[in-house]
Scaffold this motif. Structure first.
Motif, PDB file in Angstrom:
ATOM      1  N   ASP A  29       0.626  -1.389  -0.175  1.00  0.00           N
ATOM      2  CA  ASP A  29       0.208  -0.077   0.162  1.00  0.00           C
ATOM      3  C   ASP A  29       0.993   1.211  -0.090  1.00  0.00           C
ATOM      4  N   VAL A  30       0.926   1.632  -1.201  1.00  0.00           N
ATOM      5  CA  VAL A  30       1.445   2.746  -1.174  1.00  0.00           C
ATOM      6  C   VAL A  30       1.765   4.604  -0.677  1.00  0.00           C
ATOM      7  N   ASP A  31       2.163   4.947  -0.035  1.00  0.00           N
ATOM      8  CA  ASP A  31       1.711   6.391   0.777  1.00  0.00           C
ATOM      9  C   ASP A  31       1.408   7.240   0.023  1.00  0.00           C
ATOM     10  N   GLN A  32       0.110   7.524  -0.648  1.00  0.00           N
ATOM     11  CA  GLN A  32      -0.003   8.574  -1.085  1.00  0.00           C
ATOM     12  C   GLN A  32       0.461  10.011  -1.429  1.00  0.00           C
ATOM     13  N   THR A  33       0.583  10.474   0.307  1.00  0.00           N
ATOM     14  CA  THR A  33       1.029  11.715   0.685  1.00  0.00           C
ATOM     15  C   THR A  33       2.416  11.620   0.328  1.00  0.00           C
ATOM     16  N   GLN A  34       3.435  10.111   0.675  1.00  0.00           N
ATOM     17  CA  GLN A  34       4.765  10.441   0.572  1.00  0.00           C
ATOM     18  C   GLN A  34       4.791   9.814  -1.017  1.00  0.00           C
ATOM     19  N   CYS A  35       4.404   9.210  -1.622  1.00  0.00           N
ATOM     20  CA  CYS A  35       3.752   9.290  -3.316  1.00  0.00           C
ATOM     21  C   CYS A  35       3.210   9.468  -4.307  1.00  0.00           C
ATOM     22  N   PRO A  36       2.726  10.855  -3.781  1.00  0.00           N
ATOM     23  CA  PRO A  36       1.852  11.338  -4.888  1.00  0.00           C
ATOM     24  C   PRO A  36       1.910  11.686  -6.725  1.00  0.00           C
ATOM     25  N   ASN A  37       3.857  10.631  -7.064  1.00  0.00           N
ATOM     26  CA  ASN A  37       4.115  11.112  -8.402  1.00  0.00           C
ATOM     27  C   ASN A  37       4.610   9.961  -8.640  1.00  0.00           C
ATOM     28  N   ALA A  38       5.006   9.405  -9.536  1.00  0.00           N
ATOM     29  CA  ALA A  38       6.426   8.076  -9.851  1.00  0.00           C
ATOM     30  C   ALA A  38       7.721   9.114  -9.553  1.00  0.00           C
ATOM     31  N   HIS A  39       8.409  10.215  -9.358  1.00  0.00           N
ATOM     32  CA  HIS A  39       9.210  11.182  -9.434  1.00  0.00           C
ATOM     33  C   HIS A  39       9.433  11.513  -7.577  1.00  0.00           C
ATOM     34  N   ASN A  40       8.701  11.360  -6.809  1.00  0.00           N
ATOM     35  CA  ASN A  40       8.221  11.385  -5.786  1.00  0.00           C
ATOM     36  C   ASN A  40       8.289   9.401  -5.195  1.00  0.00           C
ATOM     37  N   LEU A  41       7.728   8.485  -6.126  1.00  0.00           N
ATOM     38  CA  LEU A  41       7.858   6.524  -5.287  1.00  0.00           C
ATOM     39  C   LEU A  41       9.250   6.525  -5.943  1.00  0.00           C
ATOM     40  N   LEU A  42      10.505   6.886  -6.493  1.00  0.00           N
ATOM     41  CA  LEU A  42      11.673   6.455  -6.902  1.00  0.00           C
ATOM     42  C   LEU A  42      12.410   6.788  -5.732  1.00  0.00           C
ATOM     43  N   ALA A  43      12.029   7.718  -5.695  1.00  0.00           N
ATOM     44  CA  ALA A  43      13.120   9.177  -4.476  1.00  0.00           C
ATOM     45  C   ALA A  43      12.347   8.021  -3.083  1.00  0.00           C
ATOM     46  N   MET A  44      11.824   7.840  -2.893  1.00  0.00           N
ATOM     47  CA  MET A  44      10.989   6.999  -1.981  1.00  0.00           C
ATOM     48  C   MET A  44      12.120   5.686  -1.214  1.00  0.00           C
ATOM     49  N   LEU A  45      12.035   5.004  -3.118  1.00  0.00           N
ATOM     50  CA  LEU A  45      12.619   3.480  -3.012  1.00  0.00           C
ATOM     51  C   LEU A  45      14.005   3.256  -2.688  1.00  0.00           C
ATOM     52  N   LEU A  46      14.756   5.090  -3.307  1.00  0.00           N
ATOM     53  CA  LEU A  46      16.123   5.308  -3.114  1.00  0.00           C
ATOM     54  C   LEU A  46      16.114   5.264  -2.045  1.00  0.00           C
ATOM     55  N   GLY A  47      15.495   6.335  -0.466  1.00  0.00           N
ATOM     56  CA  GLY A  47      15.908   6.825   0.385  1.00  0.00           C
ATOM     57  C   GLY A  47      16.168   5.612   1.081  1.00  0.00           C
ATOM     58  N   ASN A  48      14.545   4.861   1.315  1.00  0.00           N
ATOM     59  CA  ASN A  48      14.124   3.311   1.661  1.00  0.00           C
ATOM     60  C   ASN A  48      15.645   2.641   2.038  1.00  0.00           C
ATOM     61  N   GLY A  49      15.821   2.290   0.638  1.00  0.00           N
ATOM     62  CA  GLY A  49      16.860   1.166   0.012  1.00  0.00           C
ATOM     63  C   GLY A  49      18.108   1.879   0.957  1.00  0.00           C
ATOM     64  N   ILE A  50      19.037   2.798   1.094  1.00  0.00           N
ATOM     65  CA  ILE A  50      19.989   4.008   1.283  1.00  0.00           C
ATOM     66  C   ILE A  50      19.574   3.669   3.361  1.00  0.00           C
ATOM     67  N   ARG A  51      18.172   3.491   3.491  1.00  0.00           N
ATOM     68  CA  ARG A  51      18.627   2.941   4.975  1.00  0.00           C
ATOM     69  C   ARG A  51      18.664   1.667   5.226  1.00  0.00           C
ATOM     70  N   ARG A  52      18.682   0.997   4.629  1.00  0.00           N
ATOM     71  CA  ARG A  52      18.788  -0.700   4.706  1.00  0.00           C
ATOM     72  C   ARG A  52      20.223  -0.956   4.679  1.00  0.00           C
ATOM     73  N   LEU A  53      20.191  -0.426   3.717  1.00  0.00           N
ATOM     74  CA  LEU A  53      22.499  -1.099   2.984  1.00  0.00           C
ATOM     75  C   LEU A  53      23.192  -0.343   4.423  1.00  0.00           C
ATOM     76  N   ALA A  54      22.391   0.632   5.355  1.00  0.00           N
ATOM     77  CA  ALA A  54      22.732   1.628   6.528  1.00  0.00           C
ATOM     78  C   ALA A  54      23.280   0.527   7.495  1.00  0.00           C
ATOM     79  N   THR A  55      21.680  -0.018   7.734  1.00  0.00           N
ATOM     80  CA  THR A  55      21.646  -1.210   8.340  1.00  0.00           C
ATOM     81  C   THR A  55      23.183  -2.459   8.238  1.00  0.00           C
ATOM     82  N   ARG A  56      22.385  -2.692   7.368  1.00  0.00           N
ATOM     83  CA  ARG A  56      22.904  -3.788   6.640  1.00  0.00           C
ATOM     84  C   ARG A  56      24.995  -4.478   6.731  1.00  0.00           C
TER      85      ARG A  56
END
Length: 345
Positions: A29-56
């Motif tokens: 369920d993609v958060d429409q507030t955080q991802c109102p468009n494709a550009h923000n969807l890609l930014a969210m994927l990138l940000g979340n992915g880097i957070r996971r990398l920092a942990t891993r």
């Protein structure tokens, strides 16, 4: 006639399949507030992915360093040290390998995050914060200039294969990074406005979907050889024939060509017709592949995203079974899943 707008949640599924990152049974369920468009969807994927990398743990590799130092380490270059007379001050030139996070994939991540941060007006408040946090996590990475060639230079292996999704995101954002109308500035184009990019995503989505959900078929992008007789110089100039998706079942063979077009039908004199070039291409595939043993009864399908006219046509052309199908990407994902299974069956 234009394809219906693709909901952000469905776009996420398309990308997840296309990049072979879909998790079976996954419902997002993609958060429409955080991802109102494709550009923000890609930014969210990138940000979340880097957070996971920092942990891993970030990708690391050995890099060679050359340093003039009073502390001897690695290989001491005595000749160069005496030539430059560094020994007089009690220092020697040393060459050594050091494990560092300053690898090319991490540099690509940082360069992409900086671009996103510079286009902050296109990002939601939460994604702007994500980019600032991502850059803080990448503080030790050297910035680089990013271009198309750089995506052919990095190598993914067993230890860093979890970077694959992030590298896809970075490459897609690079392709969408264009000059804006404001002098000297750049912005990110909407992915849905690029037929070239969306065609590649759509094609890869259908192929990966078929690999996952058609276990009875060998799925591939197949190269088809022209059938005929000619000299070598002719062979050098013949165009290649590479299918988008080929389903090879013991009892049935299907060549499927994916077309992501704003106008799936051509309108002339108030009449709607198929693109002749699409039909010519498909029949060329069928006509040449049917000469191979076991492929005599090969079938062809043209698949489009949803258009104003729903396409579900079946007919025979040159004795080949042809299907013209469309899939509505604006409907709920379970319906898309069911429709595509029907097309691939």
């Amino acid at each position: 006639m234009k394809p219906a707008k693709i909901p952000i949640q469905n776009l996420y599924y398309l990308l997840a399949y296309a990049w072979d990152h879909f998790r079976s049974g996954e419902e997002v369920d993609v958060d429409q507030t955080q991802c109102p468009n494709a550009h923000n969807l890609l930014a969210m994927l990138l940000g979340n992915g880097i957070r996971r990398l920092a942990t891993r743990g970030m990708d690391k590799d050995y890099h060679q360093f050359i340093e003039t130092t009073p502390r001897l380490r690695g290989r001491v270059d005595v000749l160069a040290s005496y030539r430059r007379m560094t020994h007089i001050s009690g220092r020697m030139i040393c060459e050594f390998d050091e494990l560092t996070v300053n690898t090319l994939p991490n540099q690509i991540l940082k360069a992409t995050c900086r671009r996103l941060a510079s286009s902050a007006s296109q990002l939601t408040k939460s994604n702007r914060a994500e980019m600032r946090h991502a850059l803080s996590l990448l503080a030790d990475i050297e910035p680089i200039h990013i271009d198309s060639r750089i995506f052919r230079r990095y190598q993914l292996h067993r230890n860093n294969r979890h970077y694959r999704l992030l590298m896809h995101v970075c490459q897609l954002l690079h392709e969408l990074y264009l000059p804006s109308q404001e002098s000297g500035s750049r912005r990110f184009r909407n992915i849905l406005d690029s037929e070239v990019v969306m065609h590649r995503v759509f094609e890869s989505f259908v192929r990966q979907f078929a690999i996952r959900h058609c276990p009875d078929a060998k799925v591939s992008a197949m190269k088809i050889n022209w059938k005929g007789a000619w000299e070598d110089e002719v062979d050098k100039v013949l165009p290649s024939m590479l299918t988008d998706v080929t389903l090879n079942r013991p009892s049935r063979k299907i060549i499927l060509d994916c077309k992501f077009y704003r106008d799936a039908l051509v309108t002339r004199h108030n009449r709607h017709r198929l693109h002749s070039a699409h039909l010519y291409q498909l029949t060329a595939y069928l006509n040449n592949k049917s000469r191979d043993e076991g492929w005599e009864a090969v079938e062809g399908v043209l698949l489009y995203p949803a258009v104003n006219h729903h396409l579900d046509l079946d007919f025979r052309l040159l004795d080949y079974a042809i299907g013209i199908k469309s899939i509505d990407l604006d409907q709920s994902w379970p319906k898309i899943h069911e429709r595509l299974l029907t097309v691939l069956d």
